[in-house]
Design an enzyme around this catalytic site. Structure first.
Site, PDB file in Angstrom:
ATOM      1  N   GLU A  52       0.829  -1.215   0.000  1.00  0.00           N
ATOM      2  CA  GLU A  52       0.000   0.000   0.000  1.00  0.00           C
ATOM      3  C   GLU A  52       0.856   1.255   0.000  1.00  0.00           C
ATOM      4  OE1 GLU A  52      -2.948  -0.353   3.149  1.00  0.00           O
ATOM      5  OE2 GLU A  52      -4.206  -1.580   1.870  1.00  0.00           O
ATOM      6  N   GLU A  55      -5.584  -8.064  -1.385  1.00  0.00           N
ATOM      7  CA  GLU A  55      -6.253  -7.923  -0.091  1.00  0.00           C
ATOM      8  C   GLU A  55      -7.691  -7.559  -0.363  1.00  0.00           C
ATOM      9  OE1 GLU A  55      -4.729  -5.315   2.966  1.00  0.00           O
ATOM     10  OE2 GLU A  55      -2.657  -5.842   2.478  1.00  0.00           O
TER      11      GLU A  55
HETATM   12  C1  BGP Z   1      -4.639  -2.808   4.797  1.00  0.00           C
HETATM   13  C2  BGP Z   1      -3.297  -3.305   5.257  1.00  0.00           C
HETATM   14  C3  BGP Z   1      -3.315  -4.554   6.036  1.00  0.00           C
HETATM   15  C4  BGP Z   1      -4.561  -4.827   6.823  1.00  0.00           C
HETATM   16  C5  BGP Z   1      -5.836  -4.359   6.176  1.00  0.00           C
HETATM   17  C6  BGP Z   1      -7.031  -4.334   7.078  1.00  0.00           C
HETATM   18  O1  BGP Z   1      -4.648  -1.427   4.761  1.00  0.00           O
HETATM   19  O2  BGP Z   1      -2.419  -3.526   4.174  1.00  0.00           O
HETATM   20  O3  BGP Z   1      -2.122  -4.615   6.764  1.00  0.00           O
HETATM   21  O4  BGP Z   1      -4.445  -4.661   8.131  1.00  0.00           O
HETATM   22  O5  BGP Z   1      -5.707  -3.089   5.606  1.00  0.00           O
HETATM   23  O6  BGP Z   1      -7.005  -3.184   7.865  1.00  0.00           O
HETATM   24  P1  BGP Z   1      -7.209  -3.181   9.419  1.00  0.00           P
HETATM   25  O7  BGP Z   1      -6.267  -4.173   9.950  1.00  0.00           O
HETATM   26  O8  BGP Z   1      -6.906  -1.798   9.860  1.00  0.00           O
HETATM   27  O9  BGP Z   1      -8.621  -3.563   9.648  1.00  0.00           O
END
Ligand code: BGP
Length: 481
Positions: A177, A378
């Site tokens: 990201e 993701e």
């Molecule tokens: C993205 C990241 C991840 C992950 C996901 C979910 O932004 O790459 O590392 O954590 O989001 O977000 P969160 O964990 O804040 O719910």
């Protein structure tokens, strides 16, 4: 008509070292940025401390202890049918301080074990070199990516793991990201602009100059690493990774259309334009001028960027938002950004607006723009799960989310998009990046670990485990009804 996925489509899940490995100070690993983040919640931002304090709880320290459960976890992924597993290498497991002369052999050996285990099950690893972390020492010494010094250190780290794992890993991503580095919230984890900072993570103040200079250093580092890979390891496939937060204009007022175009460029297109096309986009000049950004670009930097274009484009997709110029747009939340509320969409308990149609739209937009293979690396839904007395987790809401997004991908493929894979975020429960919570669960596999640090680390299959298994087994032909 049923959607159809291409033969050999990659189905799997995605994780990040800092959010699930645990063993933060085991076998010579050095502290990473995330080890300085305490737990938080939807209401209360995570706090950062300069020193690790004995009476405070740092959820990433133990994660879900994948470090000691990797064989069991990979076997569960294989049982679901995964043919790909996205994970990251913890930089500070390999170079504990980031600027050490020699790598840490025990850290290297750990990933050998993980990759061998994947191979045993026919699972292809997809490895992110830096997923929201860096050795904390580099924050203290250099204020993270604000300094050019990080470029050489990162290239050395990448060269070390390329050489070591060249026969075990083919698919690599440079920075997770990377585009979140355009915001102060992303700067806390992604670019590490937090030297000496103590307090709520949401309180970090960084200037556009700092954000874009840090990003410039990451672009150069990524370019050099991709070039190195292409020259020395022709079998490698190198990808970028963006957080795609699709936004729509709030109304058909031309002013809203223009505002959204600017937001789409700033948030979603800027970094990938650099990493896929190999040059700063034309619109950057005006943006930089109006935001007081004067990049320090050294000889060779632009060539490094031009030489290091990626082979495939990857992104995370969770939600969409709206952008408008009228002041009646209500705000909603994500972990790295805020955006306008869309009255046509429902949200998760954490305020993320669920929009599978937006995934189809995004895939088409991205593919039209770049014409290289795409991977959704993701996608997922954070929710509170309940375990029944007989150890079951009936997570229909997650199954619903999964099916809708898989269907949307199938439609995009039918639209002509070259989509090659899908890795669900957090196939096993892990620590949330945004809030540091365990109770915000994404997994198909439940882990008995809680926000207060207690838990047995026992793994349980949720209903969604079997739903995803069915989808994978039929290569997306069944299980979507
Ligand atoms: C993205 C990241 C991840 C992950 C996901 C979910 O932004 O790459 O590392 O954590 O989001 O977000 P969160 O964990 O804040 O719910």
């Amino acid at each position: 008509m049923a959607v159809k996925f291409p033969e050999g489509f990659f189905w799997g899940g995605a994780t990040a070292a800092n959010q699930f490995e645990g063993a933060w100070n085991v076998d010579g690993r050095g502290p990473s940025v995330d080890d300085h983040f305490m737990g938080g919640s939807f209401e209360k931002p995570r706090e950062i401390t300069v020193d690790i304090e004995a009476d405070k709880l740092y959820p990433n320290h133990d994660g879900i202890d994948f470090y000691h459960h990797y064989a069991e976890d990979i076997a569960l992924f294989a049982e679901m049918g995964f043919n790909i597993f996205r994970m990251s290498i913890s930089w500070s497991r390999i170079f504990p301080n980031g600027d050490d002369e020699q790598p840490n052999e025990a850290g290297l050996a750990f990933y050998d074990r993980v990759f061998d285990e994947c191979k045993k099950h026919g699972i292809e690893p997809l490895v992110t070199l830096s997923h929201y972390e860096m050795p904390y020492h580099l924050v203290e010494k250099y204020n993270g990516w604000e300094s050019r010094e990080l470029i050489d250190l990162f290239v050395k780290y990448a060269a070390t793991v390329f050489e070591r794992y060249q026969d075990k890993v083919t698919y690599w991503l440079t920075f997770n990201e990377i585009n979140t580095g355009t915001s102060s919230l992303g700067a806390m984890m992604s670019t590490g602009l937090i030297k000496g900072y103590e307090g709520p993570a949401s309180g970090i103040e960084v200037t556009p100059q700092q954000c874009y200079q840090a990003l410039h250093h990451q672009f150069v580092a990524s370019g050099r690493v991709v070039r190195l890979a292409h020259e020395k390891y022709p079998q490698f496939k190198m990808g970028n990774m963006d957080c795609f937060i699709l936004s729509y204009p709030a109304t058909c007022d031309p002013a809203d259309i223009l505002a959204n175009q600017e937001e789409m460029r700033r948030m979603n297109w800027f970094c990938s334009d650099v990493q896929v096309r190999g040059a700063y986009p034309s619109y950057a000049r005006r943006y930089f001028r109006e935001h007081g950004v004067e990049l320090k670009i050294e000889d060779g930097d632009l060539q490094d960027i031009a030489d290091g274009t990626v082979d495939f484009y990857t992104f995370s997709y969770y939600m969409s938002s709206i952008v408008g110029t009228h002041d009646d747009v209500e705000q909603t939340q994500g972990n790295m950004t805020f955006g306008g509320k869309n009255p046509y969409l429902e949200s998760t308990d954490w305020g993320w607006q669920i929009d599978p149609t937006g995934l189809r739209f995004a895939l088409n937009e991205i593919y039209d723009r770049y014409q290289i293979p795409l991977m959704v690396v993701e996608n997922g839904m954070g929710a509170k799960d309940e375990v029944t007395a007989d150890g079951k987790i009936h997570d229909d809401y997650r199954i619903e989310y999964l099916k809708k997004h898989v269907r949307a991908m199938g439609e995009a493929i039918d639209d002509g998009v070259d989509l090659i894979g899908y890795t669900w975020w957090g196939p096993i429960d892990l620590v949330s990046a945004g809030t540091g919570e365990m109770r915000k669960r994404y997994g198909f596999i439940y882990v008995d670990k809680h926000d207060d640090g207690t838990g047995t680390y026992e793994r349980l299959r949720k209903d969604s485990f079997f739903a995803y298994q069915k989808i994978i087994k039929s290569n997306g032909a069944e299980g979507l009804e």
